[in-house]
Every structure is written in C-alpha cells, then in structure tokens.
Enzyme design. Structure first.
Site, mmCIF file in Angstrom:
data_model
loop_
_atom_site.group_PDB
_atom_site.id
_atom_site.type_symbol
_atom_site.label_atom_id
_atom_site.label_comp_id
_atom_site.label_asym_id
_atom_site.label_seq_id
_atom_site.Cartn_x
_atom_site.Cartn_y
_atom_site.Cartn_z
ATOM 1 N N HIS A 73 0.861 -1.200 0.000
ATOM 2 C CA HIS A 73 0.000 0.000 0.000
ATOM 3 C C HIS A 73 0.890 1.241 0.000
ATOM 4 C CE1 HIS A 73 -4.039 1.863 1.360
ATOM 5 N NE2 HIS A 73 -3.227 2.876 1.111
ATOM 6 N N HIS A 90 -9.914 1.343 -0.323
ATOM 7 C CA HIS A 90 -9.766 2.066 0.947
ATOM 8 C C HIS A 90 -11.102 1.937 1.681
ATOM 9 C CE1 HIS A 90 -6.152 3.685 -0.809
ATOM 10 N NE2 HIS A 90 -5.884 4.358 0.290
ATOM 11 N N GLU A 134 -11.813 4.532 6.480
ATOM 12 C CA GLU A 134 -10.641 5.226 7.033
ATOM 13 C C GLU A 134 -11.106 6.279 8.049
ATOM 14 O OE1 GLU A 134 -8.172 6.664 3.867
ATOM 15 O OE2 GLU A 134 -6.524 7.218 5.197
ATOM 16 N N THR A 188 -2.674 7.117 -9.430
ATOM 17 C CA THR A 188 -3.833 7.588 -10.190
ATOM 18 C C THR A 188 -3.325 8.240 -11.472
ATOM 19 O OG1 THR A 188 -4.539 8.338 -7.982
ATOM 20 C CG2 THR A 188 -6.025 8.799 -9.833
ATOM 21 N N PRO A 189 -3.634 7.677 -12.649
ATOM 22 C CA PRO A 189 -3.175 8.309 -13.891
ATOM 23 C C PRO A 189 -3.665 9.759 -13.955
ATOM 24 C CG PRO A 189 -4.111 6.148 -14.338
ATOM 25 C CD PRO A 189 -4.399 6.455 -12.904
ATOM 26 N N ARG A 190 -2.748 10.660 -14.350
ATOM 27 C CA ARG A 190 -3.065 12.101 -14.290
ATOM 28 C C ARG A 190 -2.591 12.757 -15.578
ATOM 29 N NH1 ARG A 190 0.416 15.385 -11.350
ATOM 30 N NH2 ARG A 190 1.178 13.462 -10.432
ATOM 31 N N ASP A 240 -9.648 7.572 -8.151
ATOM 32 C CA ASP A 240 -9.870 8.544 -7.076
ATOM 33 C C ASP A 240 -11.375 8.692 -6.841
ATOM 34 O OD1 ASP A 240 -10.238 11.224 -5.809
ATOM 35 O OD2 ASP A 240 -8.054 11.316 -6.052
ATOM 36 N N GLY A 257 -8.400 8.205 -2.463
ATOM 37 C CA GLY A 257 -8.777 9.612 -2.532
ATOM 38 C C GLY A 257 -9.438 10.124 -1.272
HETATM 39 C C1 6MZ Z 1 -6.989 7.747 0.699
HETATM 40 C C2 6MZ Z 1 -5.000 8.358 -0.272
HETATM 41 C C3 6MZ Z 1 -4.351 8.283 0.980
HETATM 42 O O1 6MZ Z 1 -2.248 8.290 -6.829
HETATM 43 O O2 6MZ Z 1 -1.271 10.537 -7.230
HETATM 44 N N1 6MZ Z 1 -4.078 8.737 -1.165
HETATM 45 N N2 6MZ Z 1 -6.299 8.088 -0.409
HETATM 46 N N3 6MZ Z 1 -6.445 7.665 1.929
HETATM 47 C C4 6MZ Z 1 -5.127 7.941 2.117
HETATM 48 N N4 6MZ Z 1 -4.633 7.899 3.386
HETATM 49 C C5 6MZ Z 1 -3.811 8.865 3.971
HETATM 50 N N5 6MZ Z 1 -3.048 8.590 0.798
HETATM 51 C C6 6MZ Z 1 -2.893 8.865 -0.535
HETATM 52 O O3 6MZ Z 1 -0.865 9.364 -5.032
HETATM 53 C C7 6MZ Z 1 -1.501 10.343 -4.265
HETATM 54 C C8 6MZ Z 1 -2.984 10.065 -4.134
HETATM 55 O O4 6MZ Z 1 -3.179 8.887 -3.349
HETATM 56 C C9 6MZ Z 1 -4.378 8.976 -2.591
HETATM 57 C C10 6MZ Z 1 -4.930 10.376 -2.805
HETATM 58 O O5 6MZ Z 1 -5.943 10.300 -3.793
HETATM 59 C C11 6MZ Z 1 -3.741 11.160 -3.353
HETATM 60 O O6 6MZ Z 1 -4.157 12.211 -4.192
HETATM 61 P P1 6MZ Z 1 -1.053 9.177 -6.616
HETATM 62 O O7 6MZ Z 1 0.244 8.571 -7.057
#
Ligand code: 6MZ
Length: 340
Positions: free
Chosen positions: A20, A200, A203, A105-107, A143, A173
């Site tokens: 994770h 997720h 949380e 997340t593809p951006r 997301d 997200g």
């Molecule tokens: C939910 C999380 C997260 O995808 O751009 N992200 N989503 N709960 C969490 N717990 C703290 N931590 C990170 O990585 C960043 C993205 O991962 C998700 C969020 O959507 C964040 O924008 P990537 O590589």
C-alpha cells in the site's frame, strides 16, 4: 523509549512486502528537493511552491489531501514521474523491501502535454526496469472524486498496459468526497476482466455508511479498515480479507489516537491477515522498516513474530503463484541464515 539499534537493524534487513504505497505520497523529502531544483532550473517554480514545506504534523486527515495541490505541481511531466518512480523504488529496495506493489492515479497536465496514458506508460517503464534486488508491480488507482467516465478510462488504461505488470485496481482519494456506488460499474468491469481489487475502507467514521456496498463487491484486500461495526467485522473476518495496515499514516493524520490503540491490535489478537504498509512514506516520514519497529515496540512482537508477519504477507500479494513461491524461497533462505 527509543527502539534498540538491534531491532532497527533487524527490521531493515528483514525481507519485506509493501502493498500500500501511493506514488505521489511516497516522494521522499530528498526527491522533493530534487524536483524543486529541477523546476527552478527550468524556470517553472512559482513562489508559492518554492515557499512550501511538508508539514510534520496534520490537524485533520483533510489537511493531508490538500498537500497534493503542491506535490502534483512537482510531478506534472513525464520526466518528473520517471525520476519520482525510480527514486521511490530505490528507496524501498534500500529499506529491505523485496516485493513492492506501487499504486497511482493516472493524471494528465495540459500545460506539459502529459496524458493519462503517457503518465502510466512512464511509471511502467520504470516499474519494468530490470533489477534483481526488488520485484515491482503496479495497481491503478481510481480517485473517489473521479467521474464514472474517468473511472472507466482508468480501467481501460490498466487493461491496455496489463501485460506490463499492472496487477490490480484501487479505490482511493479524499475519504470525505464522492461515493463508491457512483464508480461501481467501473470496478465491476475491472473485476470481470480478472483484475484484483483493493478498496480504501472506513478510514474515517463517516465512511461506515458505504461499508455494506464495498464489502458486497467482494474486494481482494482492504486499505485501513479503521472503523468496523459488527457486520463489517464479521464479514471481513469470515471471508479472511487481508487488511493493509498503515500505522503512522493513521496516527499522523489523526484517524487513530495512538499506536497503542491502533486497530491492528484486534487483527493481531484474532490472527487475522494483515500487511504492514507505509501509505505515503514521503509525507509521513516513515519507511516500511520503521512501521515494523513501531508495531514490534507497541505490541511487544519478537523477531520470529515479525518474520512470520512479513512471510504471511506474501500470500496476499496480487502477483501470480510463481512469484509467491519465489518470494517464499527468498524469505526461507533468509530465515535459515538469520535464526540458525
Ligand atoms: C486515501 C490516499 C491516501 O495516486 O497521485 N491517497 N487516499 N487515503 C489515504 N490515506 C492517507 N493517501 C494517498 O498518489 C496520491 C494520491 O493517493 C491517494 C490520494 O488520492 C492522493 O491524491 P497518486 O500517485
């Protein structure tokens, strides 16, 4: 009390599985500086970003998601994504991680011309670089704020790049935004295509209303699972669904009060499958060996128990049986040397 250097050393050397880890949350402070310097040299570093510093504590989990306004400016073109992904893999490998499932997340970014496809193909070009110290796989994240169309696009991209070691789909997200129901058709499609799915889950307490829908979907793993009512607990325990546990992330973002009260204590008591993970090692300043140290110190786990926990995690990876067997052999060889 500070952990003993012997325990720290053991936890670094222990072969580990990380399941994770969000790419953009795993960028180390060192890489952030490297990316800032790069932007400065390119003349694209704005004042706001130049003055930004990663906070060392967060008031609420909401403040965590706000950080990506800055982080995403650092990774808005393919070269930045390449640097970031490579550094993250190097750092996990140096910390004794032998199998890593990154997720992202593809951006896209109009200004730099980066598309979701070029983003993903760049990440995968690094994931698939030949190396013998670590095996890396990718999970494509959807997301919660995505539209259904965007969620389908993510699944289509995952499908297109599947042969390049994309093993699963994730729901991630801002936990206070969006809904699983709205995105479910895309997850159904992913499942019908044979992708593994991790969600997720609960949380924050407010997520509990959607727990029945998430569990009814039949996820292969769950992230966090912090707040469980009786029905969720019974379902998760009854179906033996592995939980990705991120202790520091939960404590720093204040969804859990302390390490001592962390819900992993229930999983330990019930001998329920869980995997210690980092979540966002860059933002939370904690690598995987540190998560093992914290768990060991908090719940008085000895070295054999730490090894067992790490070994069991191999069963919950999204890769194939051959990879699992290979990893078990690596772990067993390490055990023979360490404990004999
Ligand atoms: C939910 C999380 C997260 O995808 O751009 N992200 N989503 N709960 C969490 N717990 C703290 N931590 C990170 O990585 C960043 C993205 O991962 C998700 C969020 O959507 C964040 O924008 P990537 O590589």
């Amino acid at each position: 009390m500070a952990p003993s250097t012997d325990l720290v050393d053991f936890c670094v050397r222990l072969p580990k599985v990380e399941l994770h880890a969000h790419i953009n949350g795993s960028i180390s402070p060192k890489t952030m500086h490297q990316l800032m310097d790069r932007k400065r040299a390119m003349g694209t570093l704005n004042e706001e970003l130049a003055a930004w510093q990663v906070p060392d504590s967060l008031e609420r989990i909401h403040d965590f998601f706000a950080l990506f306004k800055y982080i995403y400016q650092l990774t808005e073109d393919e070269e930045a994504i390449r640097i970031t992904t490579r550094n993250i893999i190097d750092e996990f490998a140096a910390d004794g991680v032998k199998y890593l499932e990154l997720r992202t997340t593809p951006r896209k970014n109009q200004a730099t011309g980066m598309t979701k496809e070029s983003y993903l193909s760049t990440v995968l070009s690094v994931v698939n670089e030949p190396r013998d110290d670590i095996i890396v796989r990718l999970i494509v994240s959807i997301d919660r704020r995505n539209t259904l169309e965007e969620a389908f696009e993510a699944v289509d991209l995952a499908t297109k790049f599947r042969s390049q070691n994309v093993v699963g789909i994730d729901l991630c997200g801002d936990v206070s935004k969006g809904s699983f129901e709205a995105l479910k058709p895309a997850f159904d499609k992913a499942k019908s295509l044979g992708f593994k799915v991790t969600l997720h889950f609960n949380e924050i307490m407010e997520n509990m209303v959607e727990a029945p829908a998430l569990l009814a979907f039949g996820p292969d793993r769950l992230g966090h699972a912090t707040f469980l009512d009786d029905a969720s607990r019974q379902h998760i325990y009854g179906n033996n669904i592995p939980v990705e546990i991120c202790m520091t992330s939960n404590v720093v973002s204040k969804t859990v009060d302390s390490y001592e009260t962390h819900h992993v204590k229930d999983l330990l008591k019930e001998k329920h499958p869980f995997v210690l993970c980092t979540d966002d090692k860059g933002v939370f300043f904690s690598d995987l060996s540190n998560e093992f140290v914290i768990c060991a110190n908090t719940f008085k786990m000895n070295k054999e128990e730490l090894f067992e926990s790490s070994y069991r995690a191999i069963d919950y990876i999204f890769a194939d049986t051959k990879t699992k067997e290979h990893l078990k052999q690596v772990w067993n060889e390490w055990r023979m040397q360490e404990f004999n």
